[in-house]
Design an enzyme around this catalytic site. Structure first.
Site, mmCIF file in Angstrom:
data_model
loop_
_atom_site.group_PDB
_atom_site.id
_atom_site.type_symbol
_atom_site.label_atom_id
_atom_site.label_comp_id
_atom_site.label_asym_id
_atom_site.label_seq_id
_atom_site.Cartn_x
_atom_site.Cartn_y
_atom_site.Cartn_z
ATOM 1 N N ASP A 177 1.090 -0.954 0.089
ATOM 2 C CA ASP A 177 0.107 -0.225 -0.094
ATOM 3 C C ASP A 177 0.956 1.218 0.178
ATOM 4 O O ASP A 177 2.100 1.022 0.152
ATOM 5 C CB ASP A 177 -1.103 0.120 1.175
ATOM 6 N N TYR B 25 3.124 4.988 0.805
ATOM 7 C CA TYR B 25 3.730 5.431 1.893
ATOM 8 C C TYR B 25 2.416 6.275 2.677
ATOM 9 O O TYR B 25 1.558 6.738 2.100
ATOM 10 C CB TYR B 25 4.681 6.154 1.853
#
Length: 203
Positions: free
Chosen positions: A45, A47
């Site tokens: 996913d 940052y």
């Protein structure tokens, strides 16, 4: 997708900061259109720090501190191809070369890694992988870590080339990431199928 975006809007109204900015959620597809894709690098996913995510897996904009996993990727790039370690973490050049920098989940909340898992992004990105597998030939899938490898389980290895290793995270990079030569292996495969190789060097 409509339900997913309604949920994102609902969370925003509750004061949650969501990354990347809305205009960059689908940046991977904008920067690397379907007809130009040669390589897929799967991340998890985005940052979750302010100013980091801009829609490309592992990438941050110029001026943002290079994250540890990307620093390790750069070290392997130097070892593999001899390219100097870049001074910034923006991977747009790779995207323009034909590398789809795709995350499994395309949004996240500030400071909360994995906060948008199971909202529906996984279904979307699974379908992306299925379409690439079906409609393209001779793609290279670079799969760092078990989640990426699991995501690409349906990819036909008779049609495509899968490069698998542990994740470049500081927690695992010494357990089988360094020395795997993903960049030279990718280019060797592309050349063998008369496909123009990737220029991995980031200026």
């Amino acid at each position: 997708m409509q339900e997913l975006f309604r949920e994102l809007e609902s969370r925003k109204k509750k004061g949650k900061e969501i990354f990347p900015p809305k205009k960059d959620i689908f940046a991977a597809f904008r920067e690397t259109p379907f007809e130009r894709i040669k390589v897929v690098i799967l991340g998890q996913d985005p940052y979750h720090g302010k100013g980091q995510a801009h829609g490309l897996s592992f990438s941050v904009k110029k001026g943002v501190k290079i994250p540890p996993s990307l620093a390790n990727i750069y070290q392997e790039l130097k070892t593999d191809l001899g390219h100097p370690v870049p001074s910034h973490g923006c991977l747009e050049h790779w995207a323009h070369e034909g590398v789809l920098l795709l995350n499994n989940v395309l949004t996240v909340e500030e400071g909360e890694a994995g906060s948008h898992h199971k909202l529906g992004w996984e279904k979307f990105t699974k379908r992306v992988i299925e379409i690439l597998n079906q409609e393209k030939d001779n793609l290279v899938f670079i799969l760092w870590g078990l989640p990426a490898q699991k995501k690409a389980e349906s990819v036909d290895e008779k049609k495509h080339f899968l490069i698998k290793s542990v994740h470049p995270s500081p927690l695992s990079c010494y357990k089988g990431f360094y020395g795997t030569k993903p960049f030279s292996k990718t280019n060797e495969f592309l050349r063998s199928h008369l496909i123009h190789e990737i220029d991995w060097k980031i200026s």
